[in-house]
Scaffold this motif. Sequence first.
Motif, PDB file in Angstrom:
ATOM      1  N   LEU A   3     -36.858 -24.872   8.415  1.00  0.00           N
ATOM      2  CA  LEU A   3     -36.381 -26.212   8.072  1.00  0.00           C
ATOM      3  C   LEU A   3     -37.305 -26.862   7.046  1.00  0.00           C
ATOM      4  CD1 LEU A   3     -34.370 -28.504   8.556  1.00  0.00           C
ATOM      5  CD2 LEU A   3     -35.825 -29.261  10.428  1.00  0.00           C
ATOM      6  N   TYR A   4     -38.609 -26.660   7.202  1.00  0.00           N
ATOM      7  CA  TYR A   4     -39.565 -27.227   6.251  1.00  0.00           C
ATOM      8  C   TYR A   4     -39.426 -26.590   4.871  1.00  0.00           C
ATOM      9  CZ  TYR A   4     -41.765 -29.341  10.307  1.00  0.00           C
ATOM     10  OH  TYR A   4     -41.998 -30.070  11.435  1.00  0.00           O
ATOM     11  N   ILE A   5     -39.210 -25.300   4.841  1.00  0.00           N
ATOM     12  CA  ILE A   5     -39.022 -24.609   3.558  1.00  0.00           C
ATOM     13  C   ILE A   5     -37.771 -25.131   2.866  1.00  0.00           C
ATOM     14  CG2 ILE A   5     -38.542 -22.374   2.477  1.00  0.00           C
ATOM     15  CD1 ILE A   5     -40.261 -21.108   4.710  1.00  0.00           C
ATOM     16  N   LEU A   6     -36.705 -25.320   3.641  1.00  0.00           N
ATOM     17  CA  LEU A   6     -35.460 -25.840   3.083  1.00  0.00           C
ATOM     18  C   LEU A   6     -35.646 -27.267   2.573  1.00  0.00           C
ATOM     19  CD1 LEU A   6     -32.529 -25.077   2.570  1.00  0.00           C
ATOM     20  CD2 LEU A   6     -31.970 -25.982   4.813  1.00  0.00           C
ATOM     21  N   ILE A   8     -38.450 -28.606   1.485  1.00  0.00           N
ATOM     22  CA  ILE A   8     -39.251 -28.534   0.257  1.00  0.00           C
ATOM     23  C   ILE A   8     -38.363 -28.157  -0.921  1.00  0.00           C
ATOM     24  CG2 ILE A   8     -41.067 -27.216  -0.918  1.00  0.00           C
ATOM     25  CD1 ILE A   8     -42.520 -27.118   1.816  1.00  0.00           C
ATOM     26  N   GLY A   9     -37.456 -27.219  -0.707  1.00  0.00           N
ATOM     27  CA  GLY A   9     -36.514 -26.847  -1.760  1.00  0.00           C
ATOM     28  C   GLY A   9     -35.633 -28.013  -2.164  1.00  0.00           C
ATOM     29  N   GLN A  10     -35.146 -28.760  -1.170  1.00  0.00           N
ATOM     30  CA  GLN A  10     -34.313 -29.931  -1.467  1.00  0.00           C
ATOM     31  C   GLN A  10     -35.097 -30.969  -2.254  1.00  0.00           C
ATOM     32  OE1 GLN A  10     -33.142 -30.950   2.532  1.00  0.00           O
ATOM     33  NE2 GLN A  10     -31.121 -30.030   2.278  1.00  0.00           N
ATOM     34  N   TYR A  11     -36.333 -31.222  -1.855  1.00  0.00           N
ATOM     35  CA  TYR A  11     -37.158 -32.190  -2.569  1.00  0.00           C
ATOM     36  C   TYR A  11     -37.436 -31.742  -3.997  1.00  0.00           C
ATOM     37  CZ  TYR A  11     -38.074 -34.560   1.872  1.00  0.00           C
ATOM     38  OH  TYR A  11     -37.938 -35.236   3.053  1.00  0.00           O
ATOM     39  N   ALA A  12     -37.698 -30.465  -4.183  1.00  0.00           N
ATOM     40  CA  ALA A  12     -37.979 -29.951  -5.521  1.00  0.00           C
ATOM     41  C   ALA A  12     -36.769 -30.140  -6.445  1.00  0.00           C
ATOM     42  CB  ALA A  12     -38.374 -28.478  -5.454  1.00  0.00           C
ATOM     43  N   PHE A  13     -35.579 -29.810  -5.948  1.00  0.00           N
ATOM     44  CA  PHE A  13     -34.375 -30.001  -6.758  1.00  0.00           C
ATOM     45  C   PHE A  13     -34.115 -31.478  -7.020  1.00  0.00           C
ATOM     46  CE2 PHE A  13     -33.098 -25.633  -5.517  1.00  0.00           C
ATOM     47  CZ  PHE A  13     -32.760 -25.164  -6.773  1.00  0.00           C
ATOM     48  N   GLU A  14     -34.361 -32.327  -6.032  1.00  0.00           N
ATOM     49  CA  GLU A  14     -34.146 -33.760  -6.202  1.00  0.00           C
ATOM     50  C   GLU A  14     -35.113 -34.350  -7.225  1.00  0.00           C
ATOM     51  OE1 GLU A  14     -31.822 -37.018  -5.501  1.00  0.00           O
ATOM     52  OE2 GLU A  14     -31.539 -35.021  -4.676  1.00  0.00           O
ATOM     53  N   ILE A  15     -36.367 -33.940  -7.187  1.00  0.00           N
ATOM     54  CA  ILE A  15     -37.348 -34.427  -8.160  1.00  0.00           C
ATOM     55  C   ILE A  15     -36.956 -33.994  -9.569  1.00  0.00           C
ATOM     56  CG2 ILE A  15     -39.731 -34.116  -8.962  1.00  0.00           C
ATOM     57  CD1 ILE A  15     -40.514 -34.053  -5.943  1.00  0.00           C
ATOM     58  N   ARG A  74     -26.222 -29.969 -10.333  1.00  0.00           N
ATOM     59  CA  ARG A  74     -25.823 -30.304  -8.962  1.00  0.00           C
ATOM     60  C   ARG A  74     -25.119 -29.119  -8.302  1.00  0.00           C
ATOM     61  NH1 ARG A  74     -28.639 -33.750  -6.189  1.00  0.00           N
ATOM     62  NH2 ARG A  74     -28.630 -35.813  -7.032  1.00  0.00           N
ATOM     63  N   TYR A  75     -24.285 -28.422  -9.049  1.00  0.00           N
ATOM     64  CA  TYR A  75     -23.602 -27.251  -8.502  1.00  0.00           C
ATOM     65  C   TYR A  75     -24.613 -26.155  -8.158  1.00  0.00           C
ATOM     66  CZ  TYR A  75     -20.599 -23.182  -8.148  1.00  0.00           C
ATOM     67  OH  TYR A  75     -19.984 -22.041  -7.706  1.00  0.00           O
ATOM     68  N   ILE A  76     -25.523 -25.888  -9.075  1.00  0.00           N
ATOM     69  CA  ILE A  76     -26.537 -24.856  -8.849  1.00  0.00           C
ATOM     70  C   ILE A  76     -27.421 -25.227  -7.664  1.00  0.00           C
ATOM     71  CG2 ILE A  76     -28.631 -23.818  -9.835  1.00  0.00           C
ATOM     72  CD1 ILE A  76     -27.228 -23.917 -12.555  1.00  0.00           C
ATOM     73  N   THR A  77     -27.754 -26.511  -7.536  1.00  0.00           N
ATOM     74  CA  THR A  77     -28.583 -26.966  -6.427  1.00  0.00           C
ATOM     75  C   THR A  77     -27.926 -26.640  -5.093  1.00  0.00           C
ATOM     76  OG1 THR A  77     -29.536 -28.758  -7.732  1.00  0.00           O
ATOM     77  CG2 THR A  77     -29.621 -28.993  -5.347  1.00  0.00           C
ATOM     78  N   GLY A  78     -26.656 -26.997  -4.961  1.00  0.00           N
ATOM     79  CA  GLY A  78     -25.949 -26.708  -3.716  1.00  0.00           C
ATOM     80  C   GLY A  78     -25.882 -25.217  -3.438  1.00  0.00           C
ATOM     81  N   PHE A  79     -25.602 -24.444  -4.458  1.00  0.00           N
ATOM     82  CA  PHE A  79     -25.506 -22.997  -4.313  1.00  0.00           C
ATOM     83  C   PHE A  79     -26.855 -22.392  -3.922  1.00  0.00           C
ATOM     84  CE2 PHE A  79     -25.401 -18.697  -6.219  1.00  0.00           C
ATOM     85  CZ  PHE A  79     -24.314 -18.182  -5.531  1.00  0.00           C
ATOM     86  N   ALA A  80     -27.914 -22.830  -4.601  1.00  0.00           N
ATOM     87  CA  ALA A  80     -29.255 -22.276  -4.338  1.00  0.00           C
ATOM     88  C   ALA A  80     -29.756 -22.656  -2.950  1.00  0.00           C
ATOM     89  CB  ALA A  80     -30.232 -22.755  -5.404  1.00  0.00           C
ATOM     90  N   LEU A  81     -29.536 -23.900  -2.545  1.00  0.00           N
ATOM     91  CA  LEU A  81     -30.008 -24.327  -1.230  1.00  0.00           C
ATOM     92  C   LEU A  81     -29.233 -23.648  -0.104  1.00  0.00           C
ATOM     93  CD1 LEU A  81     -30.709 -28.112  -1.833  1.00  0.00           C
ATOM     94  CD2 LEU A  81     -32.369 -26.261  -1.578  1.00  0.00           C
ATOM     95  N   GLU A  82     -27.952 -23.432  -0.318  1.00  0.00           N
ATOM     96  CA  GLU A  82     -27.177 -22.703   0.695  1.00  0.00           C
ATOM     97  C   GLU A  82     -27.650 -21.255   0.776  1.00  0.00           C
ATOM     98  OE1 GLU A  82     -24.617 -21.813   3.727  1.00  0.00           O
ATOM     99  OE2 GLU A  82     -25.252 -23.767   2.977  1.00  0.00           O
ATOM    100  N   GLY A  83     -27.936 -20.641  -0.356  1.00  0.00           N
ATOM    101  CA  GLY A  83     -28.480 -19.282  -0.359  1.00  0.00           C
ATOM    102  C   GLY A  83     -29.828 -19.212   0.329  1.00  0.00           C
ATOM    103  N   LEU A  84     -30.668 -20.212   0.097  1.00  0.00           N
ATOM    104  CA  LEU A  84     -31.969 -20.268   0.758  1.00  0.00           C
ATOM    105  C   LEU A  84     -31.800 -20.418   2.265  1.00  0.00           C
ATOM    106  CD1 LEU A  84     -35.057 -20.437   0.668  1.00  0.00           C
ATOM    107  CD2 LEU A  84     -34.813 -22.899   0.227  1.00  0.00           C
TER     108      LEU A  84
END
Length: 93
Positions: A3-6, A8-15, A74-84
């Motif tokens: 959950l923490y890794i996910l 961090i990924g969300q925060y990185a994409f948001e920043i 935004r599309y890539i973010t959703g795709f990448a985070l779901e893959g992660l």
Amino acid sequence: MGLYILQIGQYAFEIYYWLILISIFGSWFPKFQSTKIGMWISKLVEPYLGFFRRFIPPLGPIDISPIIAIFVFRYITGFALEGLRQSLNVIGV
């Protein structure tokens, strides 16, 4: 742990998303681009935005490539985070 890794990924994409927006709005103010922060943000996001500028020419004084870049990001973010998320589930983290 996963959950923490996910998160961090969300925060990185948001920043990075906000850096893109700041760069876009900063381009309206020529002095912003000559400041240290403006140059730093430009160095971070220009490789991504430059990719779209190569393929989408400006329509007169209006450059629509950043708008398309935001939608694609935004599309890539959703795709990448779901893959992660799925990868973390597979390895059991």
